[in-house]
Design a protein around this motif. Structure first.
Motif, mmCIF file in Angstrom:
data_model
loop_
_atom_site.group_PDB
_atom_site.id
_atom_site.type_symbol
_atom_site.label_atom_id
_atom_site.label_comp_id
_atom_site.label_asym_id
_atom_site.label_seq_id
_atom_site.Cartn_x
_atom_site.Cartn_y
_atom_site.Cartn_z
ATOM 1 N N SER A 136 0.843 -1.194 0.000
ATOM 2 C CA SER A 136 0.000 0.000 0.000
ATOM 3 C C SER A 136 0.876 1.240 0.000
ATOM 4 O O SER A 136 2.030 1.205 0.429
ATOM 5 C CB SER A 136 -0.927 0.025 1.220
ATOM 6 O OG SER A 136 -0.197 0.055 2.435
ATOM 7 N N CYS A 137 0.339 2.339 -0.478
ATOM 8 C CA CYS A 137 1.063 3.599 -0.548
ATOM 9 C C CYS A 137 1.486 4.047 0.850
ATOM 10 O O CYS A 137 0.648 4.158 1.755
ATOM 11 C CB CYS A 137 0.183 4.660 -1.201
ATOM 12 S SG CYS A 137 0.964 6.279 -1.369
ATOM 13 N N MET A 138 2.769 4.271 1.034
ATOM 14 C CA MET A 138 3.345 4.697 2.312
ATOM 15 C C MET A 138 3.046 3.705 3.439
ATOM 16 O O MET A 138 3.096 4.055 4.619
ATOM 17 C CB MET A 138 2.826 6.092 2.699
ATOM 18 C CG MET A 138 3.216 7.187 1.709
ATOM 19 S SD MET A 138 2.502 8.794 2.098
ATOM 20 C CE MET A 138 3.235 9.116 3.703
ATOM 21 N N ASP A 191 0.276 2.595 4.336
ATOM 22 C CA ASP A 191 -0.861 3.112 5.117
ATOM 23 C C ASP A 191 -1.937 2.065 5.386
ATOM 24 O O ASP A 191 -2.707 2.194 6.324
ATOM 25 C CB ASP A 191 -1.486 4.311 4.400
ATOM 26 C CG ASP A 191 -2.382 5.117 5.306
ATOM 27 O OD1 ASP A 191 -1.873 5.749 6.243
ATOM 28 O OD2 ASP A 191 -3.612 5.086 5.095
ATOM 29 N N ASN A 245 -6.303 10.287 0.265
ATOM 30 C CA ASN A 245 -5.480 9.185 -0.239
ATOM 31 C C ASN A 245 -6.095 8.691 -1.540
ATOM 32 O O ASN A 245 -6.998 7.866 -1.537
ATOM 33 C CB ASN A 245 -5.415 8.060 0.796
ATOM 34 C CG ASN A 245 -4.547 6.889 0.335
ATOM 35 O OD1 ASN A 245 -3.969 6.920 -0.758
ATOM 36 N ND2 ASN A 245 -4.471 5.860 1.159
ATOM 37 N N TRP A 277 -4.894 6.763 -3.571
ATOM 38 C CA TRP A 277 -4.473 5.400 -3.863
ATOM 39 C C TRP A 277 -5.195 4.373 -2.978
ATOM 40 O O TRP A 277 -4.952 3.187 -3.089
ATOM 41 C CB TRP A 277 -2.969 5.261 -3.670
ATOM 42 C CG TRP A 277 -2.189 6.208 -4.524
ATOM 43 C CD1 TRP A 277 -1.823 6.042 -5.828
ATOM 44 C CD2 TRP A 277 -1.698 7.486 -4.134
ATOM 45 N NE1 TRP A 277 -1.133 7.134 -6.274
ATOM 46 C CE2 TRP A 277 -1.037 8.051 -5.249
ATOM 47 C CE3 TRP A 277 -1.750 8.237 -2.940
ATOM 48 C CZ2 TRP A 277 -0.436 9.308 -5.218
ATOM 49 C CZ3 TRP A 277 -1.146 9.495 -2.910
ATOM 50 C CH2 TRP A 277 -0.503 10.012 -4.027
ATOM 51 N N TYR A 327 -7.187 1.747 -4.862
ATOM 52 C CA TYR A 327 -6.221 0.912 -5.592
ATOM 53 C C TYR A 327 -5.599 -0.115 -4.646
ATOM 54 O O TYR A 327 -5.525 -1.321 -4.957
ATOM 55 C CB TYR A 327 -5.163 1.831 -6.196
ATOM 56 C CG TYR A 327 -4.020 1.145 -6.908
ATOM 57 C CD1 TYR A 327 -4.115 0.804 -8.254
ATOM 58 C CD2 TYR A 327 -2.832 0.883 -6.240
ATOM 59 C CE1 TYR A 327 -3.060 0.198 -8.925
ATOM 60 C CE2 TYR A 327 -1.761 0.281 -6.904
ATOM 61 C CZ TYR A 327 -1.884 -0.051 -8.237
ATOM 62 O OH TYR A 327 -0.838 -0.648 -8.900
ATOM 63 N N ASP A 328 -5.161 0.344 -3.479
ATOM 64 C CA ASP A 328 -4.514 -0.540 -2.514
ATOM 65 C C ASP A 328 -5.487 -1.578 -1.966
ATOM 66 O O ASP A 328 -5.117 -2.744 -1.757
ATOM 67 C CB ASP A 328 -3.936 0.276 -1.357
ATOM 68 C CG ASP A 328 -2.772 1.162 -1.792
ATOM 69 O OD1 ASP A 328 -2.179 0.898 -2.855
ATOM 70 O OD2 ASP A 328 -2.463 2.123 -1.050
#
Length: 226
Positions: free
Chosen positions: A75-77, A79, A132, A134, A137-138
């Protein structure tokens, strides 16, 4: 694990025998992707069947394995914006409430699944509450991890977008900062001899994908070189 593939005459569909877990001495359908290039068998074998065995229940051990697969999704960062609600058929009242949130077409076959999982995506980052973009997507990646893990365990996983979002949100008191993305039906595949003719015809429909050259460009948009 011993396995046996039996091809339907004039078709790319197969019957598949798996000698693991509770699903012994039973033929179930396998429909591996016909790929342009080699891919891992778990990816090729994953497909969204609608034929579930209503007498088979997913154990707590396997359910936890599916959850763990989602937990380790990227996942992005880092998160991890996903949140899942699990509905087990053994807990009949909430499971039935979840089933009734699905479209009628999905209810007709998902009623035989052992587990329903609702996937939700947080709209904001947890550390600063900024949007967020993303998150969805995540959450999709985490849901795919569930589906692939299910395939590796001999289970069927089918993701569904056809459900009443507002009814689901209100019924299960889901906060407004979460987007409701999909339900995932999970269970054991139904023995091929128990699938009725109408359902079997749908199950045998060939899997279709766009060719690689239509979905991948090289160096710039529209530049096809594969």
């Amino acid at each position: 694990m011993e396995s046996l593939l039996i091809k339907f005459e004039g078709s790319e569909n197969y019957l598949y025998y798996r000698d693991n877990f509770k699903y012994k001495d039973t033929f179930s359908m396998k429909k591996p992707a016909i790929t342009e290039q080699p891919i891992h068998s778990i990816l090729a074998d994953r497909w969204s069947s609608r034929a579930y065995d209503p007498t088979q229940f997913v154990s707590q051990e396997l359910l936890l394995s599916l959850m763990e697969a989602a937990r380790w999704s990227p996942s992005c960062m880092g998160d991890q914006p996903w949140q899942f609600i699990v509905f087990n058929k053994k807990d009949a009242t909430p499971w039935t409430q979840a089933l009734n949130c699905l479209s009628i077409g999905n209810q007709n076959w998902a009623m035989d699944a052992s587990i329903l999982i609702l996937a939700c995506a947080h709209q904001n980052f947890s550390n600063n509450e900024k949007t967020n973009r993303w998150g969805q997507y995540d959450t999709g990646a985490a849901s795919e991890n569930i589906s692939l893990q299910a395939t590796s365990l001999g289970l069927v996983a089918h993701q569904m977008g056809g459900f009443d979002v507002e009814k689901t949100r209100q019924l299960f008191q889901i906060p407004s900062q979460y987007d409701l993305m999909s339900f995932i039906a999970i269970g054991y595949p139904l023995a091929i001899e128990k699938v009725n003719a109408e359902a079997l015809a749908k199950e045998k429909e060939p899997r279709k994908r766009k060719p690689l050259r239509e979905i991948f460009y090289t160096n710039q948009w529209g530049e096809q070189s594969l």
